[in-house]
Design a protein around this motif. Structure first.
Motif, short mmCIF file in Angstrom:
data_model
loop_
_atom_site.label_atom_id
_atom_site.label_comp_id
_atom_site.label_asym_id
_atom_site.label_seq_id
_atom_site.Cartn_x
_atom_site.Cartn_y
_atom_site.Cartn_z
N ALA A 8 -96.28 45.05 11.42
CA ALA A 8 -97.67 44.62 11.27
C ALA A 8 -98.01 44.51 9.78
O ALA A 8 -97.40 45.17 8.93
N PRO A 9 -99.02 43.69 9.45
CA PRO A 9 -99.42 43.53 8.04
C PRO A 9 -99.72 44.86 7.33
O PRO A 9 -99.34 45.04 6.17
N ARG A 10 -100.38 45.78 8.01
CA ARG A 10 -100.67 47.07 7.36
C ARG A 10 -99.38 47.81 7.02
O ARG A 10 -99.25 48.38 5.94
N ALA A 11 -98.41 47.81 7.92
CA ALA A 11 -97.14 48.48 7.66
C ALA A 11 -96.38 47.77 6.54
O ALA A 11 -95.71 48.43 5.74
N GLN A 12 -96.51 46.45 6.46
CA GLN A 12 -95.88 45.72 5.35
C GLN A 12 -96.49 46.16 4.02
O GLN A 12 -95.77 46.37 3.04
N ARG A 13 -97.82 46.32 3.99
CA ARG A 13 -98.48 46.82 2.78
C ARG A 13 -98.02 48.23 2.45
O ARG A 13 -97.78 48.57 1.28
N ASP A 14 -97.88 49.07 3.50
CA ASP A 14 -97.40 50.44 3.29
C ASP A 14 -96.01 50.42 2.65
O ASP A 14 -95.75 51.19 1.72
N LEU A 15 -95.14 49.55 3.13
CA LEU A 15 -93.79 49.45 2.58
C LEU A 15 -93.81 49.00 1.13
O LEU A 15 -93.10 49.56 0.28
N ARG A 16 -94.60 47.98 0.82
CA ARG A 16 -94.69 47.49 -0.56
C ARG A 16 -95.21 48.58 -1.50
O ARG A 16 -94.67 48.79 -2.59
N ARG A 17 -96.25 49.30 -1.05
CA ARG A 17 -96.83 50.36 -1.87
C ARG A 17 -95.81 51.48 -2.08
O ARG A 17 -95.64 51.99 -3.20
N LEU A 18 -95.10 51.85 -1.04
CA LEU A 18 -94.09 52.90 -1.14
C LEU A 18 -92.96 52.50 -2.07
O LEU A 18 -92.50 53.29 -2.90
N TYR A 19 -92.52 51.23 -1.99
CA TYR A 19 -91.46 50.71 -2.85
C TYR A 19 -91.86 50.86 -4.32
O TYR A 19 -91.06 51.30 -5.15
N LYS A 20 -93.11 50.52 -4.62
CA LYS A 20 -93.60 50.64 -6.00
C LYS A 20 -93.77 52.10 -6.40
O LYS A 20 -93.43 52.49 -7.52
N THR A 21 -94.27 52.92 -5.50
CA THR A 21 -94.53 54.33 -5.80
C THR A 21 -93.25 55.07 -6.16
O THR A 21 -93.24 55.88 -7.09
N ILE A 22 -92.17 54.79 -5.43
CA ILE A 22 -90.92 55.51 -5.71
C ILE A 22 -90.10 54.81 -6.78
O ILE A 22 -89.01 55.26 -7.12
#
Length: 99
Positions: A8-22
């Motif tokens: 889902a779009p929200r989970a895609q945003r979660d993945l992008r944010r996590l990728y940047k965070t780590i």
């Protein structure tokens, strides 16, 4: 028979944010961890019912990924009729429960 895994779009945003965070773009170790997370998500195509229902909503399930203190919850819905798993949200295990 396998299920299709949709994110889902929200989970895609979660993945992008996590990728940047780590900082996965600049860290081999972080990139390996993130690739493992993606593999765990895609593993839901087989036996999505192997994971427990979440306490907040018995219609949803979660797959846990990582080791303490960095455990992430992959929250998803499984539609057995259409054989689709929809990943709804990816969140750190220490976050407050879903409302």
């Amino acid at each position: 028979m396998e299920y299709r895994v949709d994110i889902a779009p929200r989970a895609q945003r979660d993945l992008r944010r996590l990728y940047k965070t780590i900082n996965a773009a600049n860290s081999t170790l972080a990139q390996l961890w993130f690739s493992g997370l993606e593999s765990a998500i895609l593993s839901l195509e087989e036996l999505p019912t192997r994971c427990p229902a979440i306490p907040e909503n018995p219609d949803l399930r979660h797959l846990l990924y990582g080791r303490r203190p960095d455990v992430y919850r992959i929250i998803y819905a499984a539609d057995h009729h259409s054989r689709v798993v929809t990943v709804l949200h990816i969140r750190h295990g220490a976050q407050e429960p879903l409302v």
